[in-house]
Design an enzyme around this catalytic site. Structure first.
Site, short mmCIF file in Angstrom:
data_model
loop_
_atom_site.label_atom_id
_atom_site.label_comp_id
_atom_site.label_asym_id
_atom_site.label_seq_id
_atom_site.Cartn_x
_atom_site.Cartn_y
_atom_site.Cartn_z
N SER A 77 1.76 12.34 -11.85
CA SER A 77 2.71 12.10 -12.95
C SER A 77 2.21 10.96 -13.84
O SER A 77 1.19 11.09 -14.50
CB SER A 77 4.10 11.83 -12.37
OG SER A 77 5.08 11.76 -13.41
N LEU A 78 2.91 9.83 -13.85
CA LEU A 78 2.45 8.66 -14.61
C LEU A 78 0.99 8.33 -14.30
O LEU A 78 0.22 7.93 -15.19
CB LEU A 78 3.33 7.46 -14.26
CG LEU A 78 2.73 6.08 -14.51
CD1 LEU A 78 2.70 5.78 -15.99
CD2 LEU A 78 3.46 5.01 -13.74
N GLN A 100 3.31 17.99 -19.60
CA GLN A 100 3.54 17.38 -18.29
C GLN A 100 4.99 17.01 -18.01
O GLN A 100 5.49 17.19 -16.89
CB GLN A 100 2.64 16.14 -18.15
CG GLN A 100 2.51 15.61 -16.74
CD GLN A 100 2.44 14.09 -16.71
OE1 GLN A 100 3.29 13.41 -17.28
NE2 GLN A 100 1.43 13.57 -16.05
N GLN A 137 5.35 6.78 -10.52
CA GLN A 137 6.58 6.02 -10.35
C GLN A 137 7.11 6.18 -8.93
O GLN A 137 7.07 7.26 -8.35
CB GLN A 137 7.63 6.50 -11.36
CG GLN A 137 8.80 5.57 -11.53
CD GLN A 137 9.62 5.90 -12.77
OE1 GLN A 137 9.13 6.58 -13.67
NE2 GLN A 137 10.85 5.43 -12.81
N HIS A 195 10.23 15.94 -15.01
CA HIS A 195 9.43 17.16 -14.85
C HIS A 195 10.29 18.42 -14.77
O HIS A 195 9.96 19.37 -14.06
CB HIS A 195 8.49 17.06 -13.64
CG HIS A 195 7.50 15.94 -13.75
ND1 HIS A 195 6.45 15.97 -14.63
CD2 HIS A 195 7.44 14.73 -13.14
CE1 HIS A 195 5.77 14.84 -14.55
NE2 HIS A 195 6.35 14.07 -13.67
N ARG A 205 6.42 6.63 -23.26
CA ARG A 205 6.82 7.66 -22.29
C ARG A 205 7.99 7.19 -21.44
O ARG A 205 8.97 7.91 -21.25
CB ARG A 205 5.62 8.01 -21.40
CG ARG A 205 5.85 9.09 -20.35
CD ARG A 205 4.56 9.27 -19.55
NE ARG A 205 4.60 10.39 -18.63
CZ ARG A 205 4.95 10.31 -17.36
NH1 ARG A 205 5.33 9.13 -16.85
NH2 ARG A 205 4.93 11.38 -16.57
#
Length: 311
Positions: free
Chosen positions: A101-102, A254, A18, A205, A126
Site C-alpha cells: 500500500s503506502l 491503487q 500504514q 482500497h 494521499r
C-alpha cells in the site's frame, strides 16, 4: 543510491505500509546517522511541520492519524534504507522491490522511479485525501483469518463488502460500509473463520476511496515518474513493472483496488527471489511473507540492525 553495488538476483526489498507506525521510530537513526538526521530535517521542511518530533515524542493517537502515519512511515523507511546501505547491511543491489500500500511509494524511490521529495509530497496529499474520503463515506475494515481468499470473496459477494488486501493464504482484509462489514464478519465466523477489526479511519482500497483516487490522479499528473531502474512488483497487478506509464496506472488504481500481496510474493518467488528484506519500522511485512512462502527467507531490517547481523 545503488552506485556500483553488485546485483543480488535472489534479493527483494520490501517496504511496510500504514499500521507499522509507533512512537519513537527513527529516533535511534536520527541520533546515530548524519544522513538520516538530514533526511528527517529536510522532510520536516517539505511538509511544513515537525513530523520528526511527532514520530519521536508524539502520542500514538496523533501518529496513527492517516495524514501523519503515511508520511511518517515513508520517511522512516527511507531513513532505514539509507542507514542500511551506508552500514553495508544490504550486501547487493536487489533484483526486485515492492511495498504494501503506502510502502509502494517508498519502493518506487528505491527503484529510482520517483524522487524522494516528490514522493513525500504525494504521500502527504494521499494521506489527507484518504482521511477526507473516510469522513465523506465512512467505512471500516476487518481481517478475516482462517478462510481462503475464495471463501472471503464469496462472503463479499453476499454482503457488499470488498476485498481490500490479499495478505496471505489465510488472511484476507475486507472493507466497506459499517453494515456490510458487520454482516461479513458474521458470515466469516459462521463459516469457521475469525474476523478481527482493524484500527483504521476508513475502508481503504475499496470503492469508498473514489474521491481520494480522483484527487490523487490530479496530483500524479504534476509529478515526474521515470522508468524503474530496479523493477517493482505492483500491488494492483501483482506483476513486475518497469515502465513509467505502468507505474502511473498502478498508483492511479491503487487506492480503490485490493493489495494483492499474496500474489505479489508468489510472483517474486517465480522470478527467483529467495530472500526478502523488510526495510522500515516493525516486522509486519516479514510476518506476511513467512505466511505466504514459509520455505523462503524473510528478515526485518529493524531486527537486523538491533542484532548487528549482515544480510
Amino acid at each position: 543510491m545503488w552506485g556500483r553495488m553488485a546485483p543480488r538476483p535472489d534479493l527483494a526489498l520490501l517496504f511496510p505500509g500504514q499500521g507499522s507506525q509507533k512512537v519513537g521510530m527513527g529516533l535511534a537513526l536520527w541520533e546515530a546517522s548524519p544522513s538520516a538526521r538530514r533526511l528527517f530535517q529536510e522532510a520536516d521542511a517539505i511538509l511544513g511541520y515537525p513530523l520528526s518530533q511527532l514520530m519521536f515524542y508524539g502520542t500514538q493517537e496523533a501518529l496513527t492519524d492517516t495524514a501523519n502515519a503515511q508520511p511518517a512511515i515513508f520517511v522512516c523507511s527511507l531513513a532505514y534504507l539509507l542507514v542500511a546501505i551506508e552500514a553495508g547491511l544490504i550486501s547487493g543491489r536487489p533484483q526486485l522491490v515492492a511495498g504494501h500500500s503506502l510502502g509502494e511509494y517508498t519502493a518506487l524511490v528505491a527503484a529510482g522511479s520517483l524522487e524522494w521529495e516528490e514522493a513525500l509530497r504525494l504521500v502527504q496529499i494521499r494521506g489527507k485525501l484518504m482521511a477526507q474520503a473516510a469522513e465523506e463515506r465512512p467505512g471500516s475494515m476487518v481481517a478475516v483469518m482462517g478462510l481462503s481468499p475464495a471463501q472471503v470473496e464469496e462472503i463479499c459477494q453476499a454482503t457488499g463488502a470488498e476485498v481490500a488486501n490479499y495478505n496471505s493464504p489465510q488472511q484476507t482484509v475486507v472493507g466497506g460500509p459499517q453494515e456490510a462489514i458487520r454482516e461479513a464478519s458474521r458470515l466469516a465466523k459462521e463459516r469457521g473463520g475469525k474476523a478481527v477489526p482493524l484500527v483504521v479511519s476508513g475502508a481503504f482500497h475499496t470503492s469508498l476511496m473514489d474521491s481520494a483516487a480522483q484527487g490523487l490522479e490530479k496530483a500524479l499528473a504534476q509529478v515526474s515518474i521515470k522508468d524503474a531502474v530496479i523493477p517493482i512488483v505492483g500491488n494492483v497487478t501483482a506483476a513486475v513493472l518497469t515502465k513509467a506509464h505502468q507505474i502511473y496506472d498502478e498508483l492511479k488504481a491503487q487506492l480503490t483496488s485490493p493489495v494483492r500481496w499474496l500474489q505479489g510474493v508468489k510472483c517474486m518467488e517465480q522470478k527467483g527471489i529467495s530472500t526478502f528484506l523488510e526495510v522500515g519500522p516493525g516486522q509486519v511485512i516479514t510476518g506476511l511473507v513467512k505466511r505466504c512462502a514459509p520455505h523462503l527467507q524473510a528478515y526485518s531490517l529493524e531486527a537486523q540492525i538491533l542484532a548487528g547481523v549482515k544480510t
